[in-house]
Design a protein around this motif. Structure first.
Motif, PDB file in Angstrom:
ATOM      1  N   ARG A  88       0.835  -1.201   0.000  1.00 31.76           N
ATOM      2  CA  ARG A  88       0.000   0.000   0.000  1.00 31.76           C
ATOM      3  C   ARG A  88       0.869   1.250   0.000  1.00 31.76           C
ATOM      4  N   ARG A  89       1.985   1.193   0.696  1.00 32.82           N
ATOM      5  CA  ARG A  89       2.894   2.345   0.750  1.00 32.82           C
ATOM      6  C   ARG A  89       3.415   2.696  -0.645  1.00 32.82           C
ATOM      7  N   GLU A  90       3.829   1.681  -1.375  1.00 36.83           N
ATOM      8  CA  GLU A  90       4.287   1.915  -2.753  1.00 36.83           C
ATOM      9  C   GLU A  90       3.161   2.456  -3.621  1.00 36.83           C
ATOM     10  N   GLN A  91       1.956   1.941  -3.427  1.00 38.47           N
ATOM     11  CA  GLN A  91       0.821   2.425  -4.199  1.00 38.47           C
ATOM     12  C   GLN A  91       0.557   3.898  -3.918  1.00 38.47           C
ATOM     13  N   ILE A  92       0.638   4.276  -2.648  1.00 36.00           N
ATOM     14  CA  ILE A  92       0.414   5.677  -2.279  1.00 36.00           C
ATOM     15  C   ILE A  92       1.460   6.576  -2.939  1.00 36.00           C
ATOM     16  N   LEU A  93       2.716   6.154  -2.900  1.00 36.39           N
ATOM     17  CA  LEU A  93       3.778   6.955  -3.508  1.00 36.39           C
ATOM     18  C   LEU A  93       3.591   7.084  -5.019  1.00 36.39           C
ATOM     19  N   ALA A  94       3.225   5.985  -5.669  1.00 40.26           N
ATOM     20  CA  ALA A  94       3.024   6.013  -7.116  1.00 40.26           C
ATOM     21  C   ALA A  94       1.842   6.899  -7.495  1.00 40.26           C
ATOM     22  N   THR A  95       0.751   6.754  -6.758  1.00 34.13           N
ATOM     23  CA  THR A  95      -0.442   7.552  -7.051  1.00 34.13           C
ATOM     24  C   THR A  95      -0.184   9.020  -6.756  1.00 34.13           C
ATOM     25  N   ALA A  96       0.503   9.295  -5.659  1.00 36.33           N
ATOM     26  CA  ALA A  96       0.819  10.680  -5.309  1.00 36.33           C
ATOM     27  C   ALA A  96       1.675  11.338  -6.375  1.00 36.33           C
ATOM     28  N   ALA A  97       2.639  10.606  -6.925  1.00 34.41           N
ATOM     29  CA  ALA A  97       3.487  11.174  -7.975  1.00 34.41           C
ATOM     30  C   ALA A  97       2.653  11.628  -9.161  1.00 34.41           C
ATOM     31  N   GLU A  98       1.696  10.793  -9.577  1.00 25.05           N
ATOM     32  CA  GLU A  98       0.848  11.157 -10.718  1.00 25.05           C
ATOM     33  C   GLU A  98      -0.030  12.361 -10.391  1.00 25.05           C
ATOM     34  N   LEU A  99      -0.612  12.372  -9.190  1.00 24.65           N
ATOM     35  CA  LEU A  99      -1.495  13.478  -8.817  1.00 24.65           C
ATOM     36  C   LEU A  99      -0.711  14.775  -8.629  1.00 24.65           C
ATOM     37  N   PHE A 100       0.428  14.702  -7.960  1.00 21.47           N
ATOM     38  CA  PHE A 100       1.232  15.916  -7.761  1.00 21.47           C
ATOM     39  C   PHE A 100       1.726  16.465  -9.090  1.00 21.47           C
ATOM     40  N   ALA A 101       2.107  15.576 -10.013  1.00 26.85           N
ATOM     41  CA  ALA A 101       2.570  16.028 -11.328  1.00 26.85           C
ATOM     42  C   ALA A 101       1.456  16.718 -12.093  1.00 26.85           C
ATOM     43  N   ALA A 102       0.244  16.190 -11.979  1.00 26.76           N
ATOM     44  CA  ALA A 102      -0.886  16.742 -12.732  1.00 26.76           C
ATOM     45  C   ALA A 102      -1.416  18.034 -12.128  1.00 26.76           C
ATOM     46  N   ARG A 103      -1.416  18.123 -10.792  1.00 25.36           N
ATOM     47  CA  ARG A 103      -2.113  19.239 -10.130  1.00 25.36           C
ATOM     48  C   ARG A 103      -1.262  20.034  -9.164  1.00 25.36           C
ATOM     49  N   GLY A 104      -0.040  19.613  -8.951  1.00 23.22           N
ATOM     50  CA  GLY A 104       0.814  20.297  -7.997  1.00 23.22           C
ATOM     51  C   GLY A 104       0.615  19.761  -6.596  1.00 23.22           C
ATOM     52  N   PHE A 105       1.680  19.819  -5.792  1.00 21.21           N
ATOM     53  CA  PHE A 105       1.623  19.304  -4.423  1.00 21.21           C
ATOM     54  C   PHE A 105       0.503  19.948  -3.625  1.00 21.21           C
ATOM     55  N   HIS A 106       0.387  21.262  -3.741  1.00 20.31           N
ATOM     56  CA  HIS A 106      -0.615  21.975  -2.960  1.00 20.31           C
ATOM     57  C   HIS A 106      -2.017  21.853  -3.546  1.00 20.31           C
ATOM     58  N   GLY A 107      -2.117  21.300  -4.747  1.00 21.70           N
ATOM     59  CA  GLY A 107      -3.427  21.139  -5.377  1.00 21.70           C
ATOM     60  C   GLY A 107      -4.094  19.814  -5.078  1.00 21.70           C
ATOM     61  N   VAL A 108      -3.439  18.980  -4.272  1.00 24.01           N
ATOM     62  CA  VAL A 108      -3.968  17.650  -3.942  1.00 24.01           C
ATOM     63  C   VAL A 108      -4.140  17.547  -2.431  1.00 24.01           C
TER      64      VAL A 108
END
Length: 202
Positions: free
Chosen positions: A10-30
């Protein structure tokens, strides 16, 4: 840490998903809630794995710096000479960049959002990675000073890390293009002892 088959925790999944979301919307946008939903868990459940959203970003960027350095050292250790080592480093960085475009975007755009201790650790790891390249470049060209060799390494990273903005070339065509351009720019092409293999020019 982009989403790929075979993730086992689950930890790896969170990191992978976060990378995609942060790239698309920015760290502060998620938000934490949005990140949890994207991972199929509640926002509060995220805190079982990471203390905060800042901790997610910190582990993401520290771990990629650790990976770049560790594999880079392995590639240099198994290369027979400096031309082969530079080519191996280029191959590795190109491979990483093609498979982790989201992480490149996050590293570039959200660096300032890193907690201070994580920022210092990333800087330390990145300096070691740059110097790994610089050492091989100076073996390749004895007239190259340390500062110039470091500048050459940074220039190569800039070229290779352009992958998120590289247009519509298929991955293998982009791999060959980036590899040939970087190897030639760094002066490793056509040197005695340079290995041949994936990404080399004909």
């Amino acid at each position: 840490m982009t989403a790929t088959p075979g993730l086992t925790s689950r930890r790896e999944q969170i990191l992978a998903t976060a990378a995609e979301l942060f790239a698309a919307r920015g760290f502060h946008g998620v938000s934490v809630a949005e990140l949890g939903t994207a991972c199929g868990i509640s926002g509060p459940a995220l805190y079982k794995h990471f203390a905060s959203k800042d901790a997610v970003l910190a582990e993401m960027l520290v771990s990629i710096s650790e990976q770049l350095l560790a594999v880079g050292r392995e590639r240099v250790a198994t290369a027979p000479d400096a031309p082969a080592a530079v080519t191996a480093l280029v191959d590795w960085h190109v491979d990483f960049a093609l498979h982790h475009k989201a992480l490149i975007v996050v590293q570039d755009r959200d660096w300032s959002s890193l907690p201070g201790d994580a920022r210092e650790e990333v800087r330390r790891l990145q300096r070691e990675y740059v110097d790994l390249w610089a050492t091989q470049l100076r073996l390749l060209d004895a007239t190259l000073g340390l500062d110039a060799a470091r500048a050459c390494a940074h220039a190569a990273f800039g070229l290779i890390n352009s992958t998120p903005h590289s247009g519509k070339l298929p991955p293998e065509a982009m791999r060959e293009l980036l590899t040939v351009m970087a190897v030639r720019a760094l002066g490793a092409a056509d040197r005695p002892g340079r290995r041949t293999g994936r990404g080399d020019s004909p």
